[in-house]
Design an enzyme around this catalytic site. Structure first.
Site, PDB file in Angstrom:
ATOM      1  N   CYS A   4       0.872  -1.166   0.000  1.00  0.00           N
ATOM      2  CA  CYS A   4       0.000   0.000   0.000  1.00  0.00           C
ATOM      3  C   CYS A   4       0.912   1.220   0.000  1.00  0.00           C
ATOM      4  O   CYS A   4       2.122   1.098   0.119  1.00  0.00           O
ATOM      5  CB  CYS A   4      -0.841   0.038   1.278  1.00  0.00           C
ATOM      6  SG  CYS A   4      -1.753  -1.463   1.573  1.00  0.00           S
ATOM      7  N   ARG A  29       2.512   1.957  -7.431  1.00  0.00           N
ATOM      8  CA  ARG A  29       2.631   0.825  -6.498  1.00  0.00           C
ATOM      9  C   ARG A  29       1.406  -0.077  -6.619  1.00  0.00           C
ATOM     10  O   ARG A  29       1.342  -1.115  -5.999  1.00  0.00           O
ATOM     11  CB  ARG A  29       2.741   1.328  -5.066  1.00  0.00           C
ATOM     12  CG  ARG A  29       3.925   2.233  -4.802  1.00  0.00           C
ATOM     13  CD  ARG A  29       3.737   3.014  -3.517  1.00  0.00           C
ATOM     14  NE  ARG A  29       3.834   2.163  -2.350  1.00  0.00           N
ATOM     15  CZ  ARG A  29       4.950   1.992  -1.648  1.00  0.00           C
ATOM     16  NH1 ARG A  29       6.034   2.613  -2.019  1.00  0.00           N
ATOM     17  NH2 ARG A  29       4.972   1.212  -0.594  1.00  0.00           N
ATOM     18  N   TRP A  79      -3.564  -1.940  -1.328  1.00  0.00           N
ATOM     19  CA  TRP A  79      -3.479  -3.125  -2.185  1.00  0.00           C
ATOM     20  C   TRP A  79      -3.776  -4.288  -1.233  1.00  0.00           C
ATOM     21  O   TRP A  79      -2.909  -4.687  -0.471  1.00  0.00           O
ATOM     22  CB  TRP A  79      -2.107  -3.232  -2.807  1.00  0.00           C
ATOM     23  CG  TRP A  79      -2.044  -4.238  -3.926  1.00  0.00           C
ATOM     24  CD1 TRP A  79      -3.068  -5.046  -4.368  1.00  0.00           C
ATOM     25  CD2 TRP A  79      -0.931  -4.540  -4.750  1.00  0.00           C
ATOM     26  NE1 TRP A  79      -2.629  -5.822  -5.392  1.00  0.00           N
ATOM     27  CE2 TRP A  79      -1.345  -5.541  -5.668  1.00  0.00           C
ATOM     28  CE3 TRP A  79       0.359  -4.077  -4.822  1.00  0.00           C
ATOM     29  CZ2 TRP A  79      -0.486  -6.061  -6.620  1.00  0.00           C
ATOM     30  CZ3 TRP A  79       1.216  -4.608  -5.780  1.00  0.00           C
ATOM     31  CH2 TRP A  79       0.788  -5.582  -6.663  1.00  0.00           C
ATOM     32  N   ASN A 105       0.334   0.437   6.215  1.00  0.00           N
ATOM     33  CA  ASN A 105       0.844  -0.456   5.160  1.00  0.00           C
ATOM     34  C   ASN A 105       1.546  -1.589   5.877  1.00  0.00           C
ATOM     35  O   ASN A 105       2.481  -1.362   6.637  1.00  0.00           O
ATOM     36  CB  ASN A 105       1.824   0.295   4.254  1.00  0.00           C
ATOM     37  CG  ASN A 105       2.485  -0.664   3.257  1.00  0.00           C
ATOM     38  OD1 ASN A 105       1.966  -1.752   3.024  1.00  0.00           O
ATOM     39  ND2 ASN A 105       3.619  -0.274   2.713  1.00  0.00           N
ATOM     40  N   GLY A 106       1.078  -2.825   5.697  1.00  0.00           N
ATOM     41  CA  GLY A 106       1.748  -3.966   6.331  1.00  0.00           C
ATOM     42  C   GLY A 106       0.719  -4.997   6.754  1.00  0.00           C
ATOM     43  O   GLY A 106      -0.371  -5.088   6.180  1.00  0.00           O
ATOM     44  N   GLU A 488      16.494 -20.712 -14.323  1.00  0.00           N
ATOM     45  CA  GLU A 488      16.117 -19.317 -14.017  1.00  0.00           C
ATOM     46  C   GLU A 488      17.260 -18.374 -14.379  1.00  0.00           C
ATOM     47  O   GLU A 488      17.038 -17.307 -14.965  1.00  0.00           O
ATOM     48  CB  GLU A 488      15.720 -19.182 -12.555  1.00  0.00           C
ATOM     49  CG  GLU A 488      15.418 -17.773 -12.085  1.00  0.00           C
ATOM     50  CD  GLU A 488      14.294 -17.082 -12.850  1.00  0.00           C
ATOM     51  OE1 GLU A 488      13.589 -17.752 -13.641  1.00  0.00           O
ATOM     52  OE2 GLU A 488      14.146 -15.856 -12.701  1.00  0.00           O
ATOM     53  N   LYS A 492      16.858 -15.333 -17.086  1.00  0.00           N
ATOM     54  CA  LYS A 492      17.142 -13.930 -16.737  1.00  0.00           C
ATOM     55  C   LYS A 492      18.134 -13.340 -17.737  1.00  0.00           C
ATOM     56  O   LYS A 492      17.974 -12.226 -18.225  1.00  0.00           O
ATOM     57  CB  LYS A 492      17.737 -13.826 -15.324  1.00  0.00           C
ATOM     58  CG  LYS A 492      16.730 -13.826 -14.200  1.00  0.00           C
ATOM     59  CD  LYS A 492      15.914 -12.578 -14.166  1.00  0.00           C
ATOM     60  CE  LYS A 492      14.425 -12.723 -14.014  1.00  0.00           C
ATOM     61  NZ  LYS A 492      13.680 -13.855 -14.313  1.00  0.00           N
ATOM     62  N   GLU A 495      16.519 -12.906 -21.294  1.00  0.00           N
ATOM     63  CA  GLU A 495      15.447 -11.923 -21.503  1.00  0.00           C
ATOM     64  C   GLU A 495      15.917 -10.479 -21.332  1.00  0.00           C
ATOM     65  O   GLU A 495      15.275  -9.571 -21.846  1.00  0.00           O
ATOM     66  CB  GLU A 495      14.240 -12.210 -20.619  1.00  0.00           C
ATOM     67  CG  GLU A 495      14.450 -12.093 -19.129  1.00  0.00           C
ATOM     68  CD  GLU A 495      13.149 -12.347 -18.355  1.00  0.00           C
ATOM     69  OE1 GLU A 495      12.084 -11.896 -18.793  1.00  0.00           O
ATOM     70  OE2 GLU A 495      13.215 -12.996 -17.303  1.00  0.00           O
ATOM     71  N   HIS A 511      25.339 -36.306 -22.276  1.00  0.00           N
ATOM     72  CA  HIS A 511      24.318 -36.827 -23.212  1.00  0.00           C
ATOM     73  C   HIS A 511      24.108 -35.885 -24.382  1.00  0.00           C
ATOM     74  O   HIS A 511      23.060 -35.917 -25.032  1.00  0.00           O
ATOM     75  CB  HIS A 511      23.013 -37.071 -22.441  1.00  0.00           C
ATOM     76  CG  HIS A 511      23.180 -38.027 -21.296  1.00  0.00           C
ATOM     77  ND1 HIS A 511      23.225 -39.385 -21.466  1.00  0.00           N
ATOM     78  CD2 HIS A 511      23.385 -37.800 -19.988  1.00  0.00           C
ATOM     79  CE1 HIS A 511      23.419 -39.971 -20.297  1.00  0.00           C
ATOM     80  NE2 HIS A 511      23.517 -39.034 -19.377  1.00  0.00           N
ATOM     81  N   LYS A 610       5.198  -7.689 -19.642  1.00  0.00           N
ATOM     82  CA  LYS A 610       5.238  -8.126 -18.245  1.00  0.00           C
ATOM     83  C   LYS A 610       4.265  -9.283 -18.019  1.00  0.00           C
ATOM     84  O   LYS A 610       4.555 -10.207 -17.262  1.00  0.00           O
ATOM     85  CB  LYS A 610       4.864  -6.950 -17.315  1.00  0.00           C
ATOM     86  CG  LYS A 610       4.888  -7.315 -15.837  1.00  0.00           C
ATOM     87  CD  LYS A 610       6.262  -7.738 -15.382  1.00  0.00           C
ATOM     88  CE  LYS A 610       6.290  -8.178 -13.931  1.00  0.00           C
ATOM     89  NZ  LYS A 610       7.571  -8.845 -13.581  1.00  0.00           N
TER      90      LYS A 610
HETATM   91  C1  AGP Z   1      10.178 -13.752 -15.899  1.00  0.00           C
HETATM   92  O1  AGP Z   1      11.323 -12.957 -15.733  1.00  0.00           O
HETATM   93  C2  AGP Z   1       9.482 -13.423 -17.221  1.00  0.00           C
HETATM   94  N1  AGP Z   1       9.062 -12.079 -17.225  1.00  0.00           N
HETATM   95  C3  AGP Z   1       8.375 -14.405 -17.556  1.00  0.00           C
HETATM   96  O2  AGP Z   1       8.990 -15.652 -17.793  1.00  0.00           O
HETATM   97  C4  AGP Z   1       7.284 -14.598 -16.475  1.00  0.00           C
HETATM   98  O3  AGP Z   1       7.807 -15.289 -15.369  1.00  0.00           O
HETATM   99  C5  AGP Z   1       6.160 -15.450 -17.093  1.00  0.00           C
HETATM  100  O4  AGP Z   1       5.610 -14.729 -18.159  1.00  0.00           O
HETATM  101  C6  AGP Z   1       5.066 -15.824 -16.097  1.00  0.00           C
HETATM  102  O5  AGP Z   1       4.406 -14.668 -15.664  1.00  0.00           O
HETATM  103  P1  AGP Z   1       3.412 -14.808 -14.395  1.00  0.00           P
HETATM  104  O6  AGP Z   1       4.254 -15.213 -13.240  1.00  0.00           O
HETATM  105  O7  AGP Z   1       2.795 -13.454 -14.235  1.00  0.00           O
HETATM  106  O8  AGP Z   1       2.402 -15.869 -14.732  1.00  0.00           O
END
Ligand code: AGP
Length: 615
Positions: A4, A29, A79, A105-106, A488, A492, A495, A511, A610
Site C-alpha cells: 500500500c 505501487r 493493495w 501499510n503492512g 532461471e 534472466k 530476456e 548426453h 510483463k
Molecule cells: C520472468 O522474468 C518473465 N518475465 C516471464 O517468464 C514470467 O515469469 C512469465 O511470463 C510468467 O508470468 P506470471 O508469473 O505473471 O504468470
C-alpha cells in the site's frame, strides 16, 4: 513490501491537494482503493473510494464536500492483503467516535486476538481488515488518559507483524504519530510543514529534506518538525536521504532502474511473504487457502502449472514438497499441461503459480484442471487477479507491485510461499513433526538476511560480468534444486541481455551438450549443494578441460570450488532446499550487469511484456 502507499502532512496551508497529489504519485505501487482524512481541531473528516485504479480520481470527486483550508491530514492507497477490496475496507480507519484516523501499510499478525478484547469492551468494527484494530486499541488507551504518542507506542508494543502507519486525533490537531516495522516509511521537512510517506515520490516536490525511519521507531510530526524515539521512548536520530531526484528516479527508489530497485526489495518481499504464516497453536496458516485439512489429506498427487520464471519456482517447490510432504509432484509448463490430456481427478491438488495471476496459459490450465474435478490453488502476487478469483484457494506472495518485465522479487517470494505451502501439506499429512516444521520455518525466516548479504556482494558479481563482457554463449548447470536455479539464471540472462543461454541438469552434459563446449563458452555452475558438490566438481573439470570459462556459485568458505573455477561468486551457506533463494539472486546480478554492460534497457526488454495475456 510495497503493498500500500501512505502519505501525511501537518502544518500545510491546505492539506487535501497535497494528499491527493501524493496518492497519484504512489499509484505505480498498484492499488484497489484509496482514502484521505483531514483533521481540524475537534473534527476528523474522511472520504474513501474503491474503484480499482480509478480510486484516486473518484476520491478527488468525493472530496468536493471536504472542509476547506485544513492543514493536516493523511492519505492511503490500498493493495488488499486482509479483507477484500471495497470502500468499507479502505483506509483511513477510525475509532468508534470517528476522532482517531489511522492508515497502515503492512500486516498485523495478531489482529484477531486484539479484536476479541476490544469487542468485549464494546468496540464496533466496521471493516474486515487487520488494520482497524489499531484505531480501536489507541482509542481505548486514549480513554485511559494517554496522549496520542503514548497510546500509539503502547499499542505497538502489543502488535506482531509489519507496519508503516500514521495516526491522527481530532483532540490533538496538528500532530501525526507515525511508526515503522519492515514496511517502508520516510519523513520530510520544509519550512512550516512536515510530511510522511511510504517513499519519496509522494512528497518529492513538497519536502526539502528527507529522512528514513527504521524498524521499531516512532515519530511525532508537528508543523515545525519532528521528534523520534524507539518503541521504548529512547531518542534516536534518523538517517537523512540525499534526494536530488526527478520523479521517475524517485519512483525507482533512487536506483537506475526498476530491476535494481525490485532486486533490493527482495529481503522485505520475503519478510512480507513469510509473515503471519503460523497461528498461536503452531499450525501453518495461509491466506485464503480455504481448502480443508481433509481435502488436502485426500490429495494423492500435486501438479504445479506455471510459465517462465514462475515455472522455475514451481520446479524448486517440487523438491521441497516431495521431500517434506512425501506426496508425488508433477511440474508442467502450463501451455503443455492443457493439451496433454492430463491424469487429473478429485484427488489431485493442482497449484497454479503466477506473479500477475493473469497469464492466459496458466489460467486455462487451471480451468482444465477444474473441469476434471481437481482441487485448484492459485499462488499469485496480485490480489483479486483472475487466477485468485477462480481458484478454490489462494496463497498470496506479498512481493508488492513488480514493474520490471524480468521477475526478481516475485520469483523469490513464490519459492518462499511454495515452501511454506509444502510445510502445510507435510503438517496436514502428518509426515513431519511440529518441531521439524518449526525448524524449517525458522530457517526460511532467516533467509531475508542472507539475501540482503548476497545483494551486498553485487560488486563482486559486477566485476565477473565485466570480465565476461565479450562472451556470447552461456550454459548454466545445476543438480537437484540447482537445476531450476540454472534454468532461471539462463532465462534472466536471455530476456534482458539477449545473449544465448541454456540451463541444463549437470548430469546431462555427457548426453549431448558437452559437444558444444569449447573455448569462449561460459559455464555457470551452481555448486552450493553439498550433497552433490563432488559430482558437480567433476562436471566443472569436464568443461574446463574442453576450454570453457567457468563461473561457480558456491557457499562461503568453499575452497574446493575456488580452486577449479575461473570466477567464483560466494553466497551464504544454507540448506540445499533453501539455497535457491540466495543462488537466484547472484544470477539476477550476473544477468543485470551483463545486460547493462551491453547498454540495454533492463526494465523493458525487446519483444517481451510483463504479462502474457494472449496464447
Ligand atoms: C520472468 O522474468 C518473465 N518475465 C516471464 O517468464 C514470467 O515469469 C512469465 O511470463 C510468467 O508470468 P506470471 O508469473 O505473471 O504468470
Amino acid at each position: 513490501m510495497s503493498m500500500c502507499g501512505i502519505i501525511g502532512v501537518v502544518g500545510a496551508s491546505d492539506a487535501l491537494p497535497i494528499l491527493l497529489e501524493g496518492l497519484e504519485r504512489l499509484e505505480y505501487r498498484g492499488y484497489d482503493s484509496a482514502g484521505v482524512a483531514l483533521v481540524a481541531p475537534g473534527r476528523t473528516w474522511r472520504a474513501r473510494s474503491a474503484d480499482g485504479t480509478e480510486s484516486v480520481a473518484h476520491l478527488e470527486a468525493s472530496c468536493a464536500a471536504a472542509p476547506a483550508g485544513v492543514g493536516s491530514g493523511i492519505g492511503h492507497t490500498r493493495w488488499a492483503t486482509h479483507g477484500a477490496p471495497g470502500e468499507h475496507n479502505a483506509h483511513p480507519h477510525v475509532d468508534c467516535a470517528g476522532d482517531i484516523a489511522l492508515i497502515h501499510n503492512g500486516i498485523i499478525e495478531n489482529h484477531a486476538e486484539l479484536a476479541v478484547d476490544l469487542r468485549s469492551r464494546g468496540h464496533i468494527f466496521t471493516s474486515a481488515t487487520d488494520t482497524e484494530v489499531l484505531a480501536h486499541r489507541i482509542e481505548e488507551l486514549r480513554k485511559e488518559g494517554s496522549d496520542l504518542l503514548g497510546s500509539v507506542r503502547a499499542t505497538l508494543h502489543e502488535v506482531r507483524g509489519a507496519f508503516a502507519l500514521a495516526v491522527m486525533d481530532a483532540h490533538e490537531p496538528d500532530v501525526i504519530i507515525a511508526a515503522r516495522r519492515i514496511s517502508p516509511l520516510i519523513v520530510g521537512t520544509s519550512t512550516g510543514a512536515t510530511y510522511l510517506a511510504s517513499d519519496v515520490p509522494a512528497i518529492l516536490d513538497r519536502a526539502e529534506r528527507f529522512f528514513v525511519v527504521d524498524d521499531d521507531q516512532i515519530v511525532r510530526l508537528t508543523p515545525d518538525g519532528f521528534s523520534v524515539t524507539d518503541l521504548d521512548g529512547n531518542p534516536v536520530t534518523l538517517r537523512e536521504l540525499d534526494v536530488d531526484w526527478d520523479l521517475e528516479t524517485a519512483q525507482k527508489g533512487g536506483f537506475d532502474d526498476f530491476m535494481t530497485k525490485e532486486m533490493n526489495e527482495q529481503p522485505d518481499a520475503l519478510r512480507a511473504t513469510l509473515l503471519d504464516r503460523v497461528n498461536a497453536t503452531g499450525e501453518i496458516t495461509l491466506d485464503e487457502l480455504s481448502l480443508t485439512n481433509e481435502q488436502i489429506a485426500h490429495a494423492t498427487k500435486v501438479v504445479l502449472v506455471a510459465c517462465g520464471s514462475s515455472f522455475h519456482a514451481a520446479m524448486v517447490a517440487k523438491y521441497a514438497i516431495e521431500r517434506w510432504a512425501r506426496i508425488s509432484v508433477e511440474v508442467d509448463i502450463a501451455s503443455e499441461f492443457r493439451y496433454r490430456d492430463p491424469v487429473v481427478d478429485n484427488t489431485t491438488l493442482v497449484i497454479g503459480v503466477s506473479q500477475s495471476g493473469e497469464t492466459i496459459d496458466t489460467i486455462q490450465a487451471l480451468r482444465e484442471a477444474k473441469s476434471r474435478g481437481a482441487m485448484v490453488v492459485a499462488v499469485a502476487n496480485v490480489v483479486d487477479s483472475s487466477m485468485a478469483r477462480e481458484a478454490d484457494a489462494v496463497l498470496y506472495t506479498r512481493a508488492g507491485l513488480e514493474v520490471c518485465v524480468a521477475s526478481t522479487k516475485a520469483v523469490l517470494a513464490q519459492v518462499a510461499a511454495l515452501e511454506v505451502l509444502a510445510l502445510r501439506l507435510a503438517q496436514v499429512r502428518g509426515v513431519m513433526s511440529t518441531t521439524d516444521i518449526a525448524a524449517r520455518l525458522a530457517e526460511l525466516q532467516g533467509v531475508p538476511e542472507l539475501v540482503a548479504r548476497t545483494l551486498d556482494r553485487d560488486d563482486a558479481v559486477a566485476s565477473i560480468a565485466s570480465a565476461l563482457r565479450d562472451a556470447r554463449d552461456f550454459f548454466f548447470l545445476g543438480r537437484h534444486v540447482g537445476f531450476p536455479v540454472a534454468l532461471e539464471g539462463a532465462l534472466k540472462l536471455k530476456e534482458i541481455s539477449y545473449l544465448h543461454a541454456e540451463g541444463y541438469p549437470a548430469g546431462e552434459l555427457k548426453h549431448g551438450p558437452l559437444a558444444l563446449i569449447e573455448p569462449g563458452v561460459v559455464v555457470v555452475a551452481i555448486a552450493t549443494d553439498d550433497e552433490l558438490r563432488e559430482k558437480l566438481l567433476a562436471n566443472i573439470a569436464e568443461v574446463k578441460s574442453r576450454g570453457a570459462t567457468v563461473v561457480a556459485v558456491c557457499s562461503d568458505g568453499d575452497s574446493a570450488v575456488e580452486s577449479v573455477a575461473d570466477y567464483v561468486a560466494h553466497v551464504p551457506r544454507t540448506d540445499p532446499l533453501v539455497s535457491p533463494l540466495v543462488d537466484i539472486v547472484v544470477l539476477q546480478q550476473l544477468a543485470y550487469h551483463l545486460a547493462r554492460g551491453r547498454g540495454l534497457n533492463v526494465d523493458r526488454p525487446r519483444n517481451l511484456a510483463k504479462t502474457v495475456t494472449v496464447e
